[in-house]
Design a protein around this motif. Structure first.
Motif, PDB file in Angstrom:
ATOM      1  N   PHE A 107       0.759  -1.216  -0.087  1.00 16.60           N
ATOM      2  CA  PHE A 107      -0.136   0.092   0.073  1.00 16.60           C
ATOM      3  C   PHE A 107       0.862   1.385   0.110  1.00 16.60           C
ATOM      4  N   ASP A 108       0.275   2.202  -0.401  1.00 18.29           N
ATOM      5  CA  ASP A 108       1.131   3.601  -0.107  1.00 18.29           C
ATOM      6  C   ASP A 108       0.676   4.402   1.272  1.00 18.29           C
ATOM      7  N   ASP A 109       1.578   5.016   1.829  1.00 13.19           N
ATOM      8  CA  ASP A 109       1.264   5.880   2.807  1.00 13.19           C
ATOM      9  C   ASP A 109       0.692   7.208   2.517  1.00 13.19           C
ATOM     10  N   PRO A 110       0.176   8.203   3.187  1.00  7.98           N
ATOM     11  CA  PRO A 110      -0.465   9.135   2.600  1.00  7.98           C
ATOM     12  C   PRO A 110       0.404  10.280   1.779  1.00  7.98           C
ATOM     13  N   PHE A 111       1.729   9.839   1.713  1.00 10.17           N
ATOM     14  CA  PHE A 111       2.738  10.862   1.046  1.00 10.17           C
ATOM     15  C   PHE A 111       3.362   9.965  -0.295  1.00 10.17           C
ATOM     16  N   GLY A 112       2.753   8.863  -0.519  1.00  7.61           N
ATOM     17  CA  GLY A 112       3.332   7.988  -1.666  1.00  7.61           C
ATOM     18  C   GLY A 112       4.438   7.240  -1.506  1.00  7.61           C
ATOM     19  N   ASN A 113       4.808   6.889  -0.235  1.00 13.30           N
ATOM     20  CA  ASN A 113       5.762   5.935  -0.026  1.00 13.30           C
ATOM     21  C   ASN A 113       5.016   4.701  -0.309  1.00 13.30           C
ATOM     22  N   ARG A 114       5.968   3.766  -0.930  1.00  9.81           N
ATOM     23  CA  ARG A 114       5.225   2.291  -1.053  1.00  9.81           C
ATOM     24  C   ARG A 114       5.809   1.364   0.256  1.00  9.81           C
ATOM     25  N   VAL A 115       4.925   0.967   0.752  1.00 11.94           N
ATOM     26  CA  VAL A 115       5.246   0.036   2.145  1.00 11.94           C
ATOM     27  C   VAL A 115       4.780  -1.298   1.695  1.00 11.94           C
ATOM     28  N   GLU A 116       5.287  -2.276   2.303  1.00 10.78           N
ATOM     29  CA  GLU A 116       4.891  -3.683   2.141  1.00 10.78           C
ATOM     30  C   GLU A 116       5.171  -4.187   3.365  1.00 10.78           C
ATOM     31  N   LEU A 117       3.871  -4.764   3.891  1.00 13.87           N
ATOM     32  CA  LEU A 117       4.017  -5.669   5.103  1.00 13.87           C
ATOM     33  C   LEU A 117       4.150  -7.278   4.745  1.00 13.87           C
ATOM     34  N   VAL A 118       5.011  -8.036   5.487  1.00 13.10           N
ATOM     35  CA  VAL A 118       5.196  -9.329   5.166  1.00 13.10           C
ATOM     36  C   VAL A 118       5.098 -10.146   6.290  1.00 13.10           C
ATOM     37  N   SER A 119       4.903 -11.588   6.042  1.00  8.23           N
ATOM     38  CA  SER A 119       4.656 -12.623   7.179  1.00  8.23           C
ATOM     39  C   SER A 119       5.802 -13.645   6.624  1.00  8.23           C
ATOM     40  N   GLN A 120       6.543 -14.140   7.671  1.00  3.22           N
ATOM     41  CA  GLN A 120       7.458 -15.264   7.633  1.00  3.22           C
ATOM     42  C   GLN A 120       8.648 -14.702   6.591  1.00  3.22           C
ATOM     43  N   GLN A 121       9.400 -13.785   7.027  1.00  6.44           N
ATOM     44  CA  GLN A 121      10.575 -13.461   6.231  1.00  6.44           C
ATOM     45  C   GLN A 121      11.410 -14.716   6.390  1.00  6.44           C
ATOM     46  N   GLU A 122      12.280 -15.080   5.290  1.00  6.34           N
ATOM     47  CA  GLU A 122      13.137 -15.926   5.498  1.00  6.34           C
ATOM     48  C   GLU A 122      14.458 -15.692   6.268  1.00  6.34           C
ATOM     49  N   ILE A 123      15.115 -16.524   6.947  1.00  4.35           N
ATOM     50  CA  ILE A 123      16.377 -16.340   7.679  1.00  4.35           C
ATOM     51  C   ILE A 123      17.046 -17.436   7.365  1.00  4.35           C
ATOM     52  N   ILE A 124      18.393 -17.138   7.527  1.00  5.37           N
ATOM     53  CA  ILE A 124      19.605 -18.146   7.128  1.00  5.37           C
ATOM     54  C   ILE A 124      20.356 -18.024   8.373  1.00  5.37           C
ATOM     55  N   THR A 125      20.739 -19.592   8.806  1.00  6.70           N
ATOM     56  CA  THR A 125      21.416 -19.714  10.023  1.00  6.70           C
ATOM     57  C   THR A 125      22.884 -19.471   9.759  1.00  6.70           C
ATOM     58  N   ARG A 126      23.294 -19.765   8.517  1.00  5.72           N
ATOM     59  CA  ARG A 126      24.815 -19.482   8.443  1.00  5.72           C
ATOM     60  C   ARG A 126      25.348 -18.339   8.455  1.00  5.72           C
ATOM     61  N   PRO A 127      26.480 -17.895   9.241  1.00  2.00           N
ATOM     62  CA  PRO A 127      26.603 -16.554   9.354  1.00  2.00           C
ATOM     63  C   PRO A 127      26.952 -15.666   8.090  1.00  2.00           C
ATOM     64  N   VAL A 128      26.872 -14.390   8.213  1.00  3.02           N
ATOM     65  CA  VAL A 128      26.882 -13.540   6.991  1.00  3.02           C
ATOM     66  C   VAL A 128      28.339 -13.646   6.621  1.00  3.02           C
ATOM     67  N   THR A 129      28.637 -13.594   5.611  1.00  5.37           N
ATOM     68  CA  THR A 129      30.084 -13.375   4.922  1.00  5.37           C
ATOM     69  C   THR A 129      30.195 -12.043   4.222  1.00  5.37           C
ATOM     70  N   LEU A 130      30.543 -11.244   5.133  1.00 11.16           N
ATOM     71  CA  LEU A 130      30.809  -9.832   4.353  1.00 11.16           C
ATOM     72  C   LEU A 130      32.029  -9.801   3.491  1.00 11.16           C
ATOM     73  N   THR A 131      31.834  -9.008   2.277  1.00 10.47           N
ATOM     74  CA  THR A 131      32.763  -9.042   1.352  1.00 10.47           C
ATOM     75  C   THR A 131      34.061  -8.455   1.747  1.00 10.47           C
ATOM     76  N   ARG A 132      33.920  -7.662   2.746  1.00 16.50           N
ATOM     77  CA  ARG A 132      35.149  -7.022   3.362  1.00 16.50           C
ATOM     78  C   ARG A 132      34.815  -6.702   4.658  1.00 16.50           C
TER      79      ARG A 132
END
Length: 300
Positions: A107-132
């Motif tokens: 949906f759009d907020d009153p000013f035109g920003n597009r907002v998304e509400l989500v359920s069950q966003q996927e997670i990853i158990t492996r630690p993040v491998t930063l590229t630097r």
């Protein structure tokens, strides 16, 4: 009232996907997730599958995502928004897969920003491998633009569980949805858009190491290093491709006792009100909000 449990992601349209991805990995330090979708780069900073999705196409922010508890909470949010006269669209299974969520509504907020509400966003158990070694620990917050931050506050605090932590005059409203001082900020801007995306780092040393790294590579520093008196965070803002502003910060305040916290108001013209260290202060660049007709099939 709709209960937001966390921030989820930012989706940003980029005309040059290779350049934007190279900056997000080689300069910002984010991990590039395995490619599973043509024209989309998913970038990771913490336990989430991704916090930033770069989508090849017109340049501009596509959407800012927030999590709710589950499918029932999402359905309830959809109903509540529709009853308030807000047009809501439910994403397709294919679109949800691109976002790595079970389902979502937009949906759009009153000013035109597009907002998304989500359920069950996927997670990853492996630690993040930063590229630097940027020291990134998590996706910290996102900041939207609106012409009236007081009206924005009324929207987020009446429709959602966002609570104001502090005001910066009529220029900014800093909102929390958990003990972190702010997960969402709204800055005054003429048009809807994403003011910046924040990543927390592990130490003050990381902030300054990143500062030198960025300077050595000719990256435009928008503001900092400095320290915000509102959140106590030590900050560094810098400009990426296509008008997208990133921020590193360390030491954000937590508000553990809701009963004793009283929002404060800071005069943006007063010395030290933005940066306690009295460094140069400027309005950082925003990436404008794309309108749905320009986004195409990648989002409802």
């Amino acid at each position: 009232m709709i209960t937001l449990t966390d921030i989820a992601y930012v989706r940003s349209g980029v005309a040059d996907l290779d350049a934007a991805t190279a900056f997000a990995t080689g300069i910002v330090g984010l991990e590039l997730a395995a490619a599973t979708e043509i024209g989309v780069a998913h970038l990771r900073a913490d336990h989430r599958h991704h916090c930033l999705a770069l989508v090849e196409g017109p340049s501009g922010v596509i959407a800012s995502g927030f999590s709710v508890a589950d499918a029932d909470a999402l359905a309830g949010a959809e109903t509540e928004l529709e009853r308030a006269g807000i047009a809501v669209r439910r994403g397709s299974a294919e679109q949800a897969r691109s976002r790595r969520v079970r389902e979502f509504v937009a949906f759009d907020d009153p000013f035109g920003n597009r907002v998304e509400l989500v359920s069950q966003q996927e997670i990853i158990t492996r630690p993040v491998t930063l590229t630097r070694p940027a020291g990134i620990t998590e996706f910290g917050h996102l900041c939207l633009d609106a012409p009236d931050v007081h009206e924005a506050y009324r929207f987020w605090s009446t429709r959602f569980n966002a609570r104001v932590s502090d005001w910066i005059g009529d220029g900014a409203c800093l909102l929390r949805i958990d003990p972190v001082h702010h997960k969402l900020a709204v800055f005054k801007g003429d048009k809807p858009g994403l003011c910046h995306m924040n990543f927390q780092v592990a130490s003050i040393d990381d902030v300054f190491r990143n500062w030198h790294f960025l300077l050595d590579r000719g990256v435009e520093i928008q503001m900092g290093p400095g320290r915000h008196p509102q959140s106590t965070a030590i900050f560094l803002y810098f400009l990426g491709p296509e008008g997208f502003t990133y921020e590193y910060s360390f030491g954000v305040r937590r508000i553990e006792d809701e009963s004793t916290w009283v929002p404060r108001t800071f005069d943006p013209d007063e010395a030290g009100s933005i940066d306690m260290w009295l460094g140069p202060v400027k309005r950082v660049s925003s990436q404008g909000q794309l309108r749905p007709e320009r986004i195409g099939a990648t989002t409802p």
